[in-house]
Design an enzyme around this catalytic site. Sequence first.
Site, PDB file in Angstrom:
ATOM      1  N   GLY C  53       0.827  -1.198   0.000  1.00 54.60           N
ATOM      2  CA  GLY C  53       0.000   0.000   0.000  1.00 54.60           C
ATOM      3  C   GLY C  53       0.859   1.243   0.000  1.00 54.60           C
ATOM      4  O   GLY C  53       1.966   1.248   0.537  1.00 54.60           O
ATOM      5  N   SER C  54       0.368   2.312  -0.614  1.00 52.80           N
ATOM      6  CA  SER C  54       1.097   3.576  -0.574  1.00 52.80           C
ATOM      7  C   SER C  54       0.849   4.265   0.758  1.00 52.80           C
ATOM      8  O   SER C  54       0.017   3.829   1.556  1.00 52.80           O
ATOM      9  CB  SER C  54       0.654   4.463  -1.735  1.00 52.80           C
ATOM     10  OG  SER C  54       1.051   3.874  -2.945  1.00 52.80           O
ATOM     11  N   GLY C  55       1.570   5.346   1.005  1.00 54.54           N
ATOM     12  CA  GLY C  55       1.395   6.079   2.252  1.00 54.54           C
ATOM     13  C   GLY C  55       2.536   5.818   3.228  1.00 54.54           C
ATOM     14  O   GLY C  55       2.535   6.344   4.331  1.00 54.54           O
ATOM     15  N   HIS C  56       3.501   4.982   2.807  1.00 47.71           N
ATOM     16  CA  HIS C  56       4.655   4.682   3.664  1.00 47.71           C
ATOM     17  C   HIS C  56       5.938   5.298   3.112  1.00 47.71           C
ATOM     18  O   HIS C  56       7.029   4.902   3.501  1.00 47.71           O
ATOM     19  CB  HIS C  56       4.854   3.164   3.777  1.00 47.71           C
ATOM     20  CG  HIS C  56       3.652   2.433   4.240  1.00 47.71           C
ATOM     21  ND1 HIS C  56       3.074   2.660   5.460  1.00 47.71           N
ATOM     22  CD2 HIS C  56       2.888   1.479   3.640  1.00 47.71           C
ATOM     23  CE1 HIS C  56       2.019   1.872   5.603  1.00 47.71           C
ATOM     24  NE2 HIS C  56       1.880   1.153   4.511  1.00 47.71           N
ATOM     25  N   LYS C 104       5.720  -7.511   2.744  1.00 45.54           N
ATOM     26  CA  LYS C 104       5.442  -7.267   4.158  1.00 45.54           C
ATOM     27  C   LYS C 104       4.261  -8.146   4.572  1.00 45.54           C
ATOM     28  O   LYS C 104       3.304  -8.317   3.823  1.00 45.54           O
ATOM     29  CB  LYS C 104       5.100  -5.794   4.395  1.00 45.54           C
ATOM     30  CG  LYS C 104       6.232  -4.856   3.967  1.00 45.54           C
ATOM     31  CD  LYS C 104       6.074  -3.424   4.473  1.00 45.54           C
ATOM     32  CE  LYS C 104       4.846  -2.705   3.952  1.00 45.54           C
ATOM     33  NZ  LYS C 104       4.765  -2.635   2.482  1.00 45.54           N
ATOM     34  N   HIS C 212      -0.203   1.225   9.606  1.00 48.52           N
ATOM     35  CA  HIS C 212      -1.433   1.745   9.021  1.00 48.52           C
ATOM     36  C   HIS C 212      -2.323   2.304  10.120  1.00 48.52           C
ATOM     37  O   HIS C 212      -3.509   2.500   9.922  1.00 48.52           O
ATOM     38  CB  HIS C 212      -2.201   0.647   8.289  1.00 48.52           C
ATOM     39  CG  HIS C 212      -1.361  -0.129   7.347  1.00 48.52           C
ATOM     40  ND1 HIS C 212      -0.650  -1.230   7.728  1.00 48.52           N
ATOM     41  CD2 HIS C 212      -1.097   0.073   6.040  1.00 48.52           C
ATOM     42  CE1 HIS C 212       0.019  -1.693   6.678  1.00 48.52           C
ATOM     43  NE2 HIS C 212      -0.231  -0.921   5.657  1.00 48.52           N
TER      44      HIS C 212
END
Lengths: 208, 208, 325, 325
Positions: C53-56, C104, C212
């Site tokens: 997922g993006s956002g990291h 992950k 998250h």
Amino acid sequence: MQAQFIIASIEAVYEVILNHEAELESLDRAIGDGDHYINISRGLTKLMDLRESLQDLSVDESLNKIAMTLLSTIGGASGPLFASFFMGMAQSFQQPSDMTAKLYANAFSAGVEKLAQRGKSSLGEKTMLDVLIPVADEFKLAADKGLTSKETASALIVTAEKGVLATKELLATKGRAAGLGERAIGHIDPGAKSCQLIIETICKLILR
Amino acid sequence: MQAQFIIASIEAVYEVILNHEAELESLDRAIGDGDHYINISRGLTKLMDLRESLQDLSVDESLNKIAMTLLSTIGGASGPLFASFFMGMAQSFQQPSDMTAKLYANAFSAGVEKLAQRGKSSLGEKTMLDVLIPVADEFKLAADKGLTSKETASALIVTAEKGVLATKELLATKGRAAGLGERAIGHIDPGAKSCQLIIETICKLILR
Amino acid sequence: MKKFINNVDDILVESLKGFATAHKDLVSLHLEPIFLTRKVPSMNKVALISGGGSGHEPLHTGYLGHGMLDAVCPGHVFTSPTPDQMLAAADKVNTEKGILFIVKNYAGDVMNFEMAAEMLPYEVATVLVTDDCAAGDVTAGRGVAGTIIVEKCVGSLAETGANLQACKALGDKVNQRTASMGVALSSCTVPAAGRPTFSLADNEVEMGVGIHGEAGHSRETLRSANEMAAEMLEHILSTLSPTANSEILVLVNGFGNTPLMELYLIYNSVTELLAAKGLKIARSLVGNYTTALDMAGASITLCLLDDEIKQHWDSAVHTPALRWD
Amino acid sequence: MKKFINNVDDILVESLKGFATAHKDLVSLHLEPIFLTRKVPSMNKVALISGGGSGHEPLHTGYLGHGMLDAVCPGHVFTSPTPDQMLAAADKVNTEKGILFIVKNYAGDVMNFEMAAEMLPYEVATVLVTDDCAAGDVTAGRGVAGTIIVEKCVGSLAETGANLQACKALGDKVNQRTASMGVALSSCTVPAAGRPTFSLADNEVEMGVGIHGEAGHSRETLRSANEMAAEMLEHILSTLSPTANSEILVLVNGFGNTPLMELYLIYNSVTELLAAKGLKIARSLVGNYTTALDMAGASITLCLLDDEIKQHWDSAVHTPALRWD
Ligand SMILES: Nc1ncnc2c1ncn2[C@@H]1O[C@H](COP(=O)(O)OP(=O)(O)O)[C@@H](O)[C@H]1O
Ligand SMILES: Nc1ncnc2c1ncn2[C@@H]1O[C@H](COP(=O)(O)OP(=O)(O)O)[C@@H](O)[C@H]1O
Ligand SMILES: [Mg+2]
Ligand SMILES: [Mg+2]
Ligand SMILES: [Mg+2]
Ligand SMILES: [Mg+2]
């Protein structure tokens, strides 16, 4: 000006500034960066530690020591400004002469001049000078008129109060508030406020 | 199962899921990461775009197309799970036989099995399987008993509802909620909820 | 929600375009499906593909380049990417040496990469990163900041032409010797959700939080940096059981909204706490390397070094977010 | 206020200790008074000293090292350092080539560095950084993110053995050709104050904000990233007046609490807006380079390159926060 008076002044000013934490902080949060209280209280805390070492110094030595201490503990804009003020006063006291009211008034003016030089600023820029310059002028006038020290102290308290209130309606042209334009109007300058408090406190010591 | 029914199901499910945005989102915010509604609505939006192209496909082709579409649009855990479900169903329909209730029930079970395999999960782990497995079992039972499609639909709605409620008291051992331990108790699993809504919606179509 | 966006649906693509333009000497962006590759494809090495997922950010896109990843598949914010992205990426970077997925440990990532692996006509192996020890078990943990240590070391080995099995083995070893724990002081806000994922009282922290904003070990009262670092280290050390002469790599990672000043302060706590236990910090990294959007908080990661891991950690790397030689 | 601290009064020293330990190959920390120097002192070059209030990390400490600064004097959070720090730093790094102060234009920094310059027995020159064009005048502006472009370029020139006048001249030139504007989406919280410096309504932004959360140009309604970037660029371009064939360095700088994803999205807006004006981006940098603690927001900086500036921007640098070769 004896060592005892300087030490008593430090103690009284320290207490008053601490009691005005919320006010000074919120003034600087409104048109500055909110640290003015922290800055001067850091300086005053260091002066409190220093009291004993001031006991045996001459007036100009004391003022210089105060200047250097404030210079290396306050930081920000007010650090060099307050330091310059005390350096200017110290210089004035170096030229030996009688401890007259005029001498005190002149020394105060010399401090204010040095501060203004350092800040490249003058009356009406919404800074501490809007308190300091009128007070310096009033001080000289009182000395010229030959007022007693209590009469002088009373007068200076009033002048300082007028000066600080006057900053409310001014546009700022120096310091952090300069970027605010019209938005600075309606707010009192934090540095002006702390100067007014300091002057009032010391004058009240004289009135006691 | 004709194309028209598949398309009508997509439309009805799309609407119901959209109407449950707040509920699904808050369930996944409580014990997951809050994106379950967004994930499945992304998949359903894509299926809505696809409706026309499903018109002329056989049932297994349709289900495979749905599977691959969900697989490449949903992401997250629910994407491969839903995709596996439809792949499993599609495979089951590939072995040609009459379109009997048993066939449908078996296909549903095949879908659930494929999903469970993909998720390495089973009943009681606080996931969508807590709805899907009881429903699959009930579906087969109904077909064995020879219930009508309306009777079956009514029964499955009840089973799905029981299943979703049961997740509330479970500890989670799969998916994001697995990290929560005791703190997951008292919360309904979002994936179970969306499965229950989907099953209810399609059963209601049959009941109409 | 206050964010720099034009349209929630366009965040990912607009951001990736900005990233790819800013680093056009290092990476190429491919659309439909979305994936990124090194600018100059590598020959004759195991191709390392990661994603999630993006956002990291900078994870994973920031680690594309020499000495680390060959391709990255970014998903929507906090949502794992889909198999079609991995298939397209694999087609682009595959060599005869095979493909290694670095994944992950989240149900979504695991299943999507798994399906891609099953669908691919190439030799594929997977390293599963499970460094989050908030739940007390290093093999079942989520993959968090330790991922970059795995990516860095395996990336280095792959560059030498090592085969797929060797790369997987090193990745598994690094993962086994790495443990992390995080604490959140505030929630993050997923743009599509538009509001904070969770809420904390003024004096609360989420100990063991995931990247998250998933709940972790426990809700606790905010304590001093030293005390919180000590609690995290306790979990980590009991997971890793270092011996007295272990050499340790320490990563203090910010989740996004914790100033660098505080991250270095935490690192200072860690140095003092480890010194008190007689453990030796041989390498360190402090900064925002695996973030959780705008969450305030930080994680501590320890990796027990050996000569092999140390060598691969030290080797040259040239990516947008990690660079040394 | 939620922060990783032990004691408000110890933040600065604890954080600096962590920083100095994490980068012990590059920097040395000196206490009483506080200043930092390169690990290995440079010979026979102009010594570059910068500093300012803390809370803007990695500015300035992160730019200590080959190709940038020789010494840094960090003040308390958002408070300028004091002359005694500058005197001690100067004593440590002075060579026969003299000392250049790089000072951000704030009354406090200016006066403290000025007093130090007057007190020092060495040859001292000062470059005043005034890149913030929120007030519309590039010479009166505050010093913000453009500072790192000045530090990078002058640092590069100093490394060649250039004299003090040449270093000052380059610094002044870079400053004249650099303009910045920022926007805040949220306030920062100064640890000693314990609460946000200012407050914004849910749909408000502070356009032209300073890096201490000082109010800027105007309170505005939150708009799309494209629109806000366009407004900032308008101010910047009208300050710099680039010609059609100007080559530009773009720095998109985060203030702390804005995710990298959004910074790259802003950079994407900037590339499109500049392309529409026929302007060419020759170099870029996107990330958190001059922060304001935990403020959400970002600034855009443009620097009009010429061959000299480009060469010094490109030259090798090896510091904790900026590294290339
Ligand atoms: N150039 C100047 N001349 C005179 N006074 C100034 C000048 N600049 C700032 N000041 C005074 O300093 C005060 C702010 O002090 P302080 O908050 O301690 O420093 P800083 O602005 O660096 O945070 C202002 O309120 C103003 O009175
Ligand atoms: N291993 C699994 N087996 C079955 N269902 C699972 C598994 N992991 C997750 N789920 C289901 O997926 C749901 C979450 O889906 P979603 O929020 O879309 O994905 P993610 O968890 O990746 O954010 C959970 O509520 C649960 O029902
Ligand atoms: Mg201030
Ligand atoms: Mg979810
Ligand atoms: Mg998710
Ligand atoms: Mg200040």
